[in-house]
Enzyme design. Sequence first.
Site, PDB file in Angstrom:
ATOM      1  N   GLU A   1       0.732  -1.349  -0.014  1.00  0.00           N
ATOM      2  CA  GLU A   1      -0.059  -0.079  -0.060  1.00  0.00           C
ATOM      3  C   GLU A   1       0.897   1.212   0.183  1.00  0.00           C
ATOM      4  O   GLU A   1       2.087   1.249   0.427  1.00  0.00           O
ATOM      5  CB  GLU A   1      -0.882  -0.073   1.268  1.00  0.00           C
ATOM      6  CG  GLU A   1      -1.617  -1.178   1.535  1.00  0.00           C
ATOM      7  CD  GLU A   1      -2.199  -1.388   2.944  1.00  0.00           C
ATOM      8  OE1 GLU A   1      -2.808   0.071   3.169  1.00  0.00           O
ATOM      9  OE2 GLU A   1      -2.491  -2.152   3.486  1.00  0.00           O
TER      10      GLU A   1
ATOM     11  N   GLU B   1      -9.634   7.472   2.687  1.00  0.00           N
ATOM     12  CA  GLU B   1     -10.237   6.788   3.947  1.00  0.00           C
ATOM     13  C   GLU B   1     -10.016   7.577   5.111  1.00  0.00           C
ATOM     14  O   GLU B   1      -9.124   8.453   5.210  1.00  0.00           O
ATOM     15  CB  GLU B   1      -9.222   5.435   4.471  1.00  0.00           C
ATOM     16  CG  GLU B   1      -9.691   4.848   5.353  1.00  0.00           C
ATOM     17  CD  GLU B   1      -8.678   3.405   5.446  1.00  0.00           C
ATOM     18  OE1 GLU B   1      -8.873   2.966   6.689  1.00  0.00           O
ATOM     19  OE2 GLU B   1      -7.938   3.163   4.729  1.00  0.00           O
TER      20      GLU B   1
END
Length: 446
Positions: free
Chosen positions: A254, A367
């Site tokens: 990520e 997010e």
Amino acid sequence: MVAVKGRRLAAFAVAGLLLAAPAGAEAGAAARVAAGTAPAGSGFVTFAEFIADVSRTHYGAALSAGRVGAVRGEAAFEQMRGHVLDMYKGVDVKHSYLSPDGYFDCVSVDSQPSVKALGGKEVAAPPPAGSGPPAADKAPGDAIGAPSALTLGDKDAFGHAISCGPGTIPMQRITMERLTKFADLRAFLAKEPGGGGGSRAAADPYVHHYAVGQQVVGNHGGQSSLALYNQAGDFSISQQWYINDTAGYIQTAEGGWIRYPQKFGDRSVTFIYFTADSYTSTGCYNLDCVGFVQTNRNWALGGGWSIYSTPGGAQYQFTMQWQWYQGNWWMFLQGAGAMEAVGYYPGYVYRGGPLASYANRSDFGGETARLFSTFAQMGSGYYAASGWTWAAYQHTIFYLVNGGSYWSSLWPTATVPHCYTINYTPASAGWNWGTFFYFGGPGGYC
């Protein structure tokens, strides 16, 4: 979607603070230096001084000095101290500097912790950066590549160059002050606030929300260009996820940018993260544990940028690409210059799991998490419908398979549309941004 991403988050930290600080005015000066706010002349904590302090300061001394923070007890404190000393054993530091994001040490490539963990294997050579499929010639507007701070020729308050020389890489200093913001070592290394892993019940105060595009597709990485923002809030990210969950647990590579004041200070910084076991006992941010092998001296993971986008004004961005190559997950970055290989996660970090060979999905987007009573702003803080110069975006989104590139076909999802939204445009619409989306929102009581 939520079940997967509910496991993806982090912790917090600040810059390097001496545990055994001197008394009186000297202690105040040490604290200001450690926080990265000290003016020239108030002292610079060298790498040797930092290591000496960690070596001699055990739990009792730290407790007497009021410097154990949130640590749950002596065993947890000593485990943290051992982690710091283990990480730096044999590390060769050539130069150090103090940035607004804390101390960074320029470590020789071959002595960094993750290279030592390779057990004598040579540092891998990168593949060429992949390129996206051809696109049309109409775009919402022109964004500006943000330069890496290490390429600007700047100096810190003490006259030290904010850069690293050939053969070295910048490593954010892993200080006890950063660690002791957490109950134990695993909480420090975890991605989630609170240090946990797995799905969270609705009553849990650390709740996550998303505005993302996802695609279930076998892949060897991908790319997007990310609008770079530094808006208000306790936790907000714009990132990419490359995931394999075929073995009954989640493995990821990520990266993107994150604004998380408790861990990284009061501005957005570049980050990477991995997990091999659904965020349960593996993984960490950046170079805070053995994992990522950095090969490039121009990019400081955990470091901020010299300039950020302004809602309604100039738009700055950087491009991130991940590419599986010869068993390793390589990460590339591009700001104002050319695309550069930054480093890689060796396949061994996935413990023989499926991500050592390929990902079976890729996600892109935003997010947030609620650390206190309200949720942070996402992206620029504006809803996706605000569009160009107002809403944050990711564009030129594609995935890679065996060296070939394909426009991503994403399924957009917003978990709380009254707080955050996403507006998706497929590559077939004919824009030269290829696949792209706007996303974000003001947060609040979500």
